[in-house]
Design a protein around this motif. Sequence first.
Motif, PDB file in Angstrom:
ATOM      1  N   ALA A 148       0.963  -1.374   0.239  1.00  0.00           N
ATOM      2  CA  ALA A 148      -0.109  -0.390   0.033  1.00  0.00           C
ATOM      3  C   ALA A 148       0.545   1.477   0.226  1.00  0.00           C
ATOM      4  CB  ALA A 148      -0.953   0.090   1.078  1.00  0.00           C
ATOM      5  N   VAL A 149       1.924   1.090   0.813  1.00  0.00           N
ATOM      6  CA  VAL A 149       2.711   2.702   0.796  1.00  0.00           C
ATOM      7  C   VAL A 149       3.421   2.713  -0.892  1.00  0.00           C
ATOM      8  CG1 VAL A 149       4.693   3.441   1.983  1.00  0.00           C
ATOM      9  CG2 VAL A 149       3.068   2.602   3.283  1.00  0.00           C
ATOM     10  N   ARG A 150       3.957   1.209  -1.143  1.00  0.00           N
ATOM     11  CA  ARG A 150       4.775   1.774  -2.472  1.00  0.00           C
ATOM     12  C   ARG A 150       3.710   1.998  -2.984  1.00  0.00           C
ATOM     13  NH1 ARG A 150       4.997  -3.346  -3.017  1.00  0.00           N
ATOM     14  NH2 ARG A 150       7.950  -3.064  -2.436  1.00  0.00           N
ATOM     15  N   THR A 151       2.702   1.813  -3.315  1.00  0.00           N
ATOM     16  CA  THR A 151       0.681   2.536  -3.709  1.00  0.00           C
ATOM     17  C   THR A 151       1.305   4.298  -4.228  1.00  0.00           C
ATOM     18  OG1 THR A 151       0.194   0.788  -4.223  1.00  0.00           O
ATOM     19  CG2 THR A 151      -1.510   2.710  -4.792  1.00  0.00           C
ATOM     20  N   GLN A 152       1.605   4.580  -2.265  1.00  0.00           N
ATOM     21  CA  GLN A 152       1.448   6.291  -2.717  1.00  0.00           C
ATOM     22  C   GLN A 152       2.448   6.415  -2.741  1.00  0.00           C
ATOM     23  OE1 GLN A 152       1.343   6.200   1.775  1.00  0.00           O
ATOM     24  NE2 GLN A 152      -1.173   6.182   1.818  1.00  0.00           N
ATOM     25  N   VAL A 153       3.722   5.717  -3.275  1.00  0.00           N
ATOM     26  CA  VAL A 153       4.885   6.559  -3.561  1.00  0.00           C
ATOM     27  C   VAL A 153       4.908   6.529  -5.135  1.00  0.00           C
ATOM     28  CG1 VAL A 153       7.019   6.109  -4.373  1.00  0.00           C
ATOM     29  CG2 VAL A 153       6.274   5.194  -1.777  1.00  0.00           C
ATOM     30  N   PRO A 173       8.162  -2.620  14.563  1.00  0.00           N
ATOM     31  CA  PRO A 173      10.065  -2.120  14.700  1.00  0.00           C
ATOM     32  C   PRO A 173      10.681  -1.925  15.873  1.00  0.00           C
ATOM     33  CG  PRO A 173       8.421   0.232  14.101  1.00  0.00           C
ATOM     34  CD  PRO A 173       7.055  -1.758  14.211  1.00  0.00           C
ATOM     35  N   LEU A 174       9.671  -1.685  17.233  1.00  0.00           N
ATOM     36  CA  LEU A 174      10.221  -1.975  18.105  1.00  0.00           C
ATOM     37  C   LEU A 174      10.760  -2.250  19.381  1.00  0.00           C
ATOM     38  CD1 LEU A 174       8.393   2.125  19.380  1.00  0.00           C
ATOM     39  CD2 LEU A 174      10.700   1.313  18.394  1.00  0.00           C
ATOM     40  N   ASP A 175      10.287  -4.122  18.830  1.00  0.00           N
ATOM     41  CA  ASP A 175       9.846  -5.393  18.977  1.00  0.00           C
ATOM     42  C   ASP A 175      11.032  -5.444  19.307  1.00  0.00           C
ATOM     43  OD1 ASP A 175       7.594  -5.286  19.456  1.00  0.00           O
ATOM     44  OD2 ASP A 175       7.558  -7.083  18.271  1.00  0.00           O
ATOM     45  N   SER A 176      12.388  -5.499  18.372  1.00  0.00           N
ATOM     46  CA  SER A 176      13.969  -5.191  18.915  1.00  0.00           C
ATOM     47  C   SER A 176      14.882  -4.510  17.852  1.00  0.00           C
ATOM     48  CB  SER A 176      14.424  -7.102  18.393  1.00  0.00           C
ATOM     49  OG  SER A 176      13.796  -7.378  17.018  1.00  0.00           O
ATOM     50  N   LEU A 177      15.743  -4.416  18.322  1.00  0.00           N
ATOM     51  CA  LEU A 177      17.380  -3.717  16.887  1.00  0.00           C
ATOM     52  C   LEU A 177      16.620  -4.808  15.165  1.00  0.00           C
ATOM     53  CD1 LEU A 177      19.303  -1.722  15.871  1.00  0.00           C
ATOM     54  CD2 LEU A 177      21.002  -3.233  16.887  1.00  0.00           C
ATOM     55  N   ASP A 178      16.402  -5.835  15.308  1.00  0.00           N
ATOM     56  CA  ASP A 178      16.320  -6.026  14.297  1.00  0.00           C
ATOM     57  C   ASP A 178      15.372  -6.084  13.570  1.00  0.00           C
ATOM     58  OD1 ASP A 178      19.170  -7.842  14.308  1.00  0.00           O
ATOM     59  OD2 ASP A 178      18.606  -9.714  15.422  1.00  0.00           O
ATOM     60  N   ALA A 179      14.369  -6.307  14.480  1.00  0.00           N
ATOM     61  CA  ALA A 179      12.969  -5.798  13.941  1.00  0.00           C
ATOM     62  C   ALA A 179      12.826  -4.666  12.653  1.00  0.00           C
ATOM     63  CB  ALA A 179      12.090  -6.203  14.787  1.00  0.00           C
ATOM     64  N   PHE A 180      13.637  -3.393  13.511  1.00  0.00           N
ATOM     65  CA  PHE A 180      13.113  -2.147  13.024  1.00  0.00           C
ATOM     66  C   PHE A 180      14.590  -1.982  11.946  1.00  0.00           C
ATOM     67  CE2 PHE A 180      15.947   1.881  12.233  1.00  0.00           C
ATOM     68  CZ  PHE A 180      14.590   2.978  12.253  1.00  0.00           C
ATOM     69  N   VAL A 181      15.726  -2.911  12.038  1.00  0.00           N
ATOM     70  CA  VAL A 181      16.802  -2.739  11.481  1.00  0.00           C
ATOM     71  C   VAL A 181      16.088  -2.680   9.811  1.00  0.00           C
ATOM     72  CG1 VAL A 181      18.130  -3.214   9.445  1.00  0.00           C
ATOM     73  CG2 VAL A 181      18.318  -2.394  11.707  1.00  0.00           C
ATOM     74  N   ASP A 182      15.053  -4.114   9.481  1.00  0.00           N
ATOM     75  CA  ASP A 182      14.576  -4.693   8.512  1.00  0.00           C
ATOM     76  C   ASP A 182      13.252  -4.124   8.133  1.00  0.00           C
ATOM     77  OD1 ASP A 182      13.248  -7.320   6.787  1.00  0.00           O
ATOM     78  OD2 ASP A 182      11.778  -6.934   8.080  1.00  0.00           O
ATOM     79  N   PHE A 183      12.432  -3.139   9.100  1.00  0.00           N
ATOM     80  CA  PHE A 183      11.317  -2.775   8.975  1.00  0.00           C
ATOM     81  C   PHE A 183      12.086  -1.582   8.159  1.00  0.00           C
ATOM     82  CE2 PHE A 183       9.409   1.140  10.592  1.00  0.00           C
ATOM     83  CZ  PHE A 183       7.776   0.812   9.619  1.00  0.00           C
ATOM     84  N   ALA A 184      13.025  -0.787   8.482  1.00  0.00           N
ATOM     85  CA  ALA A 184      13.672   0.810   7.788  1.00  0.00           C
ATOM     86  C   ALA A 184      14.122   0.366   6.834  1.00  0.00           C
ATOM     87  CB  ALA A 184      14.333   1.669   8.777  1.00  0.00           C
ATOM     88  N   GLY A 185      14.514  -1.251   6.353  1.00  0.00           N
ATOM     89  CA  GLY A 185      15.489  -0.864   5.094  1.00  0.00           C
ATOM     90  C   GLY A 185      14.657  -1.919   3.700  1.00  0.00           C
ATOM     91  N   ARG A 186      13.119  -1.863   4.096  1.00  0.00           N
ATOM     92  CA  ARG A 186      12.052  -1.638   3.602  1.00  0.00           C
ATOM     93  C   ARG A 186      11.559  -0.965   3.110  1.00  0.00           C
ATOM     94  NH1 ARG A 186       7.682  -4.747   5.766  1.00  0.00           N
ATOM     95  NH2 ARG A 186       9.222  -5.351   8.340  1.00  0.00           N
ATOM     96  N   HIS A 187      11.393   0.131   3.773  1.00  0.00           N
ATOM     97  CA  HIS A 187      11.178   1.091   3.508  1.00  0.00           C
ATOM     98  C   HIS A 187      12.316   2.081   2.765  1.00  0.00           C
ATOM     99  CE1 HIS A 187       7.609  -0.222   5.930  1.00  0.00           C
ATOM    100  NE2 HIS A 187       6.867   0.713   5.592  1.00  0.00           N
ATOM    101  N   ALA A 188      12.959   1.672   3.510  1.00  0.00           N
ATOM    102  CA  ALA A 188      14.344   2.898   2.047  1.00  0.00           C
ATOM    103  C   ALA A 188      14.323   1.965   0.949  1.00  0.00           C
ATOM    104  CB  ALA A 188      16.002   2.491   3.218  1.00  0.00           C
ATOM    105  N   LEU A 223      12.134   1.965  -1.258  1.00  0.00           N
ATOM    106  CA  LEU A 223      10.776   2.199  -1.147  1.00  0.00           C
ATOM    107  C   LEU A 223      11.021   3.891  -1.527  1.00  0.00           C
ATOM    108  CD1 LEU A 223       7.598   1.094   0.246  1.00  0.00           C
ATOM    109  CD2 LEU A 223       8.934  -0.058  -1.755  1.00  0.00           C
ATOM    110  N   GLY A 224      11.856   4.363  -1.109  1.00  0.00           N
ATOM    111  CA  GLY A 224      13.013   5.357  -1.452  1.00  0.00           C
ATOM    112  C   GLY A 224      12.195   6.825  -0.188  1.00  0.00           C
TER     113      GLY A 224
END
Length: 297
Positions: free
Chosen positions: A209-214, A244-259, A261-262
Motif C-alpha cells: 500500500a505504501v509503495r502505491t502511495q509513493v 519495529p520496536l520489538d528489537s533492533l533487528d526488527a527495526f532494521v528490517d522494517f527501515a530497510g524495506r521502506h528505504a 521504496l525511497g
Amino acid sequence: MRLSTLILPILRWHSGGRARWQRAEELGFSTAYTYDHLSWRTFRDGPWFGALPTLTAAAAATDRLRLGTLVTSPNFRHPVTLAKELITLDDVSGGRMTLGIGAGGSGFDATALGQQPWPVRERTERFGEFVPLLDTLLTQDTTSYAGTYYAAHEVRTIPGCVQRPRLPFAVAATGPRGMRLAARYGQAWVTTGDPRTSATGTAADSLAAVRTQVDRLAEAGAAVGRDTAAMEKVLLAGFTPDRPLDSLDAFVDFAGRHAALGFTEIVLHWPVPDSVFAADERVFERIAVEAPAQLAG
C-alpha cells in the motif's frame, strides 16, 4: 536513512519534559517532532501541552537537534498567526525548525472552537488555500490575500525565516490534491501508511500500500512538473501492522524495506507506558544508537 522521534507533549517541562528533548539530542536523533493538537485520542483526559511553546522551549534546551510539528493542520490554526509563530520559532532555534503540515481530520481539534467538523471536501479546499498562503507569508515581507476561507491584509512577516527562502514543509498527504500540494510546496512528503491495512492487514500488505502511495506521489509530481524521486519521504511509524520496536533487528528490517521504496526518514514515537505507544525504552534507545550505522552499512 535518517532516524527521528516524536515526543508527545504530555510531560511537565520541569518534571521530565526538558530532559526528554535533551535525551533525544544525546541519542543522535535527526529530528524530534511533536503532535500539534489540542488533545489526542486516548490521551484526551490527561496532560497535553501546546506544540509551539514546547518546541520553543526545546529549541532553547538543545543545540543541534532539528525540531518540528507532525503535523500542524488548519483545524485550529490560521496561516497569518501561524506564520508569525513559525518565524519566531525558526529564529529561536537558529534555523532548526521543520513544519509538518496536513489537512486535519474530524477528531477533537475539529470541534474545539465550537464549529461542526468540516466535511472532507471543505477540509481539502481549506488545505489547498492554507499551504500556498503560508508559503507566501513565509517568503515575502508583506502579504495581502482574499480567498474563500482565509484572508490576509497587509500582513508584515519581517524578517522572515532564518532558513531561506523559508523553513521546510513536510506535507502529509495521501489523496490526489494533497499529493499535488506536497509535490509543489513540500521539501518532504509524510505518510503513516494506509489505515486500511493497519488493523487487519499484514506487513506485506502495508508495504504494498505504501509503495502505491509513493507511485501516486510521483504521478502528482509529474502533474506539477516535479520529479519526486529525490524528494524527502518520511514515514511516521506506529500505524502499520509492523512491530519495529520489538528489537533492533526488527527495526532494521522494517527501515530497510521502506528505504528500498525511497523513504529517507523514519520517525518513531518515544515510548509511553500503558498506551498505544508502549514499548521497551531500552530497545528504543538501542535502536537510536545502533540502527543508523547498520542501515548505512
